[in-house]
Design a protein around this motif. Structure first.
Motif, PDB file in Angstrom:
ATOM      1  N   THR A  70      28.020  64.565 -21.343  1.00  0.00           N
ATOM      2  CA  THR A  70      27.792  62.923 -21.660  1.00  0.00           C
ATOM      3  C   THR A  70      29.259  62.457 -21.991  1.00  0.00           C
ATOM      4  O   THR A  70      29.952  63.128 -22.992  1.00  0.00           O
ATOM      5  N   THR A  71      29.727  61.208 -21.555  1.00  0.00           N
ATOM      6  CA  THR A  71      31.071  60.652 -21.987  1.00  0.00           C
ATOM      7  C   THR A  71      30.486  59.229 -22.205  1.00  0.00           C
ATOM      8  O   THR A  71      29.821  58.441 -21.745  1.00  0.00           O
ATOM      9  N   TYR A  72      31.117  58.860 -23.555  1.00  0.00           N
ATOM     10  CA  TYR A  72      30.903  57.275 -23.808  1.00  0.00           C
ATOM     11  C   TYR A  72      31.944  56.960 -24.468  1.00  0.00           C
ATOM     12  O   TYR A  72      32.957  57.894 -24.758  1.00  0.00           O
ATOM     13  N   TYR A  73      32.302  55.613 -24.999  1.00  0.00           N
ATOM     14  CA  TYR A  73      33.442  54.896 -25.513  1.00  0.00           C
ATOM     15  C   TYR A  73      33.158  54.466 -26.688  1.00  0.00           C
ATOM     16  O   TYR A  73      32.033  53.886 -26.914  1.00  0.00           O
ATOM     17  N   GLU A  74      33.827  54.547 -27.612  1.00  0.00           N
ATOM     18  CA  GLU A  74      33.863  54.020 -29.101  1.00  0.00           C
ATOM     19  C   GLU A  74      35.066  53.229 -29.390  1.00  0.00           C
ATOM     20  O   GLU A  74      36.308  53.681 -28.964  1.00  0.00           O
ATOM     21  N   THR A  75      34.762  51.751 -29.786  1.00  0.00           N
ATOM     22  CA  THR A  75      35.895  50.885 -30.047  1.00  0.00           C
ATOM     23  C   THR A  75      35.698  50.551 -31.407  1.00  0.00           C
ATOM     24  O   THR A  75      34.561  50.310 -31.909  1.00  0.00           O
ATOM     25  N   GLY A  76      36.635  49.891 -32.095  1.00  0.00           N
ATOM     26  CA  GLY A  76      36.545  49.342 -33.404  1.00  0.00           C
ATOM     27  C   GLY A  76      37.992  49.055 -34.042  1.00  0.00           C
ATOM     28  O   GLY A  76      39.063  49.016 -33.334  1.00  0.00           O
ATOM     29  N   TRP A  77      37.918  49.058 -35.359  1.00  0.00           N
ATOM     30  CA  TRP A  77      39.126  48.817 -36.137  1.00  0.00           C
ATOM     31  C   TRP A  77      39.468  49.834 -36.948  1.00  0.00           C
ATOM     32  O   TRP A  77      38.587  50.580 -37.979  1.00  0.00           O
ATOM     33  N   VAL A  92      32.733  49.531 -35.754  1.00  0.00           N
ATOM     34  CA  VAL A  92      32.534  50.631 -34.611  1.00  0.00           C
ATOM     35  C   VAL A  92      31.442  49.980 -33.629  1.00  0.00           C
ATOM     36  O   VAL A  92      30.554  50.019 -34.035  1.00  0.00           O
ATOM     37  N   THR A  93      31.813  50.225 -32.246  1.00  0.00           N
ATOM     38  CA  THR A  93      30.712  49.973 -31.312  1.00  0.00           C
ATOM     39  C   THR A  93      30.979  50.953 -30.265  1.00  0.00           C
ATOM     40  O   THR A  93      32.108  51.422 -30.039  1.00  0.00           O
ATOM     41  N   LYS A  94      29.778  51.150 -29.487  1.00  0.00           N
ATOM     42  CA  LYS A  94      29.579  52.217 -28.453  1.00  0.00           C
ATOM     43  C   LYS A  94      29.743  51.328 -27.253  1.00  0.00           C
ATOM     44  O   LYS A  94      29.101  50.375 -27.024  1.00  0.00           O
ATOM     45  N   ALA A  95      30.311  51.826 -26.284  1.00  0.00           N
ATOM     46  CA  ALA A  95      30.560  51.460 -24.937  1.00  0.00           C
ATOM     47  C   ALA A  95      30.162  52.430 -23.751  1.00  0.00           C
ATOM     48  O   ALA A  95      30.476  53.640 -24.031  1.00  0.00           O
ATOM     49  N   SER A  96      29.534  52.255 -23.032  1.00  0.00           N
ATOM     50  CA  SER A  96      29.002  53.099 -21.886  1.00  0.00           C
ATOM     51  C   SER A  96      30.199  53.259 -20.641  1.00  0.00           C
ATOM     52  O   SER A  96      30.191  54.103 -19.997  1.00  0.00           O
ATOM     53  N   SER A  97      30.997  52.244 -20.636  1.00  0.00           N
ATOM     54  CA  SER A  97      32.186  52.455 -19.510  1.00  0.00           C
ATOM     55  C   SER A  97      33.411  52.212 -20.268  1.00  0.00           C
ATOM     56  O   SER A  97      33.893  51.454 -21.220  1.00  0.00           O
ATOM     57  N   GLU A  98      34.360  52.522 -19.248  1.00  0.00           N
ATOM     58  CA  GLU A  98      35.924  52.783 -19.902  1.00  0.00           C
ATOM     59  C   GLU A  98      36.282  51.268 -19.753  1.00  0.00           C
ATOM     60  O   GLU A  98      37.172  50.701 -20.755  1.00  0.00           O
ATOM     61  N   GLU A  99      35.822  50.577 -18.750  1.00  0.00           N
ATOM     62  CA  GLU A  99      36.279  49.199 -18.577  1.00  0.00           C
ATOM     63  C   GLU A  99      35.971  48.225 -19.709  1.00  0.00           C
ATOM     64  O   GLU A  99      36.543  47.511 -20.388  1.00  0.00           O
ATOM     65  N   GLU A 100      34.665  48.310 -20.186  1.00  0.00           N
ATOM     66  CA  GLU A 100      34.214  47.648 -21.288  1.00  0.00           C
ATOM     67  C   GLU A 100      35.125  47.867 -22.706  1.00  0.00           C
ATOM     68  O   GLU A 100      35.425  47.057 -23.290  1.00  0.00           O
ATOM     69  N   ALA A 101      35.210  49.222 -22.699  1.00  0.00           N
ATOM     70  CA  ALA A 101      35.977  49.657 -23.919  1.00  0.00           C
ATOM     71  C   ALA A 101      37.626  48.831 -23.814  1.00  0.00           C
ATOM     72  O   ALA A 101      37.953  48.395 -24.898  1.00  0.00           O
TER      73      ALA A 101
END
Length: 142
Positions: A70-77, A92-101
């Motif tokens: 499973t691959t997911y993306y995490e973004t934040g500060w 911190v937020t989770k994103a399901s796609s690379e594009e969204e991140a």
């Protein structure tokens, strides 16, 4: 859920100093179980194999067809500590796609992006890989 704390480490050292192998093994098993409950299987394997003496002889995890990925993306500060090593994460937020991140980075809604790949076998995490997006080089770095 088992928690590793100062008392646990103290009891482990106490058992070692007393030469009580059974008590020592009990605390090693407790620590291994705590790491497994936190899904930190790498730490559990290191502790277990250090106890058994085969730590240096272990190879890398070999994944086979029966492994779920499973691959997911995490973004934040990320805010580094002043005069320290490390820092803290917020927003911190989770994103399901690379594009969204990557869009969050481009819109300055975050200052970091991680690609997290989790490998599971029989419902247990066997490996976790984290890559960070290098905004200067425009590529993922493991």
């Amino acid at each position: 859920m088992n928690q590793i704390n100062t008392v646990t480490i103290g009891k482990l050292i106490e058992a070692h100093r007393e030469g009580d192998e059974q008590k020592f093994k009990t605390y090693v098993d407790f620590i291994v179980k705590a790491y497994e409950e936190q899904e930190n299987d790498r730490a559990a394997r290191i502790i277990r194999s250090s106890y058994t003496g085969d730590y240096g002889e272990q190879g890398k995890v070999v994944l086979d067809e029966a492994t779920e990925q499973t691959t997911y993306y995490e973004t934040g500060w990320y805010e580094p500590e002043i005069l320290g090593s490390g820092g803290s994460y917020r927003g911190v937020t989770k994103a399901s796609s690379e594009e969204e991140a990557l869009q969050r980075l481009q819109k300055h809604a975050a200052n970091y992006a991680h690609r997290i790949t989790v490998y599971k076998k029989d419902g247990k995490t066997v490996k976790r890989e984290i890559a960070e997006y290098d905004q200067w080089e425009k590529k993922w770095r493991a």
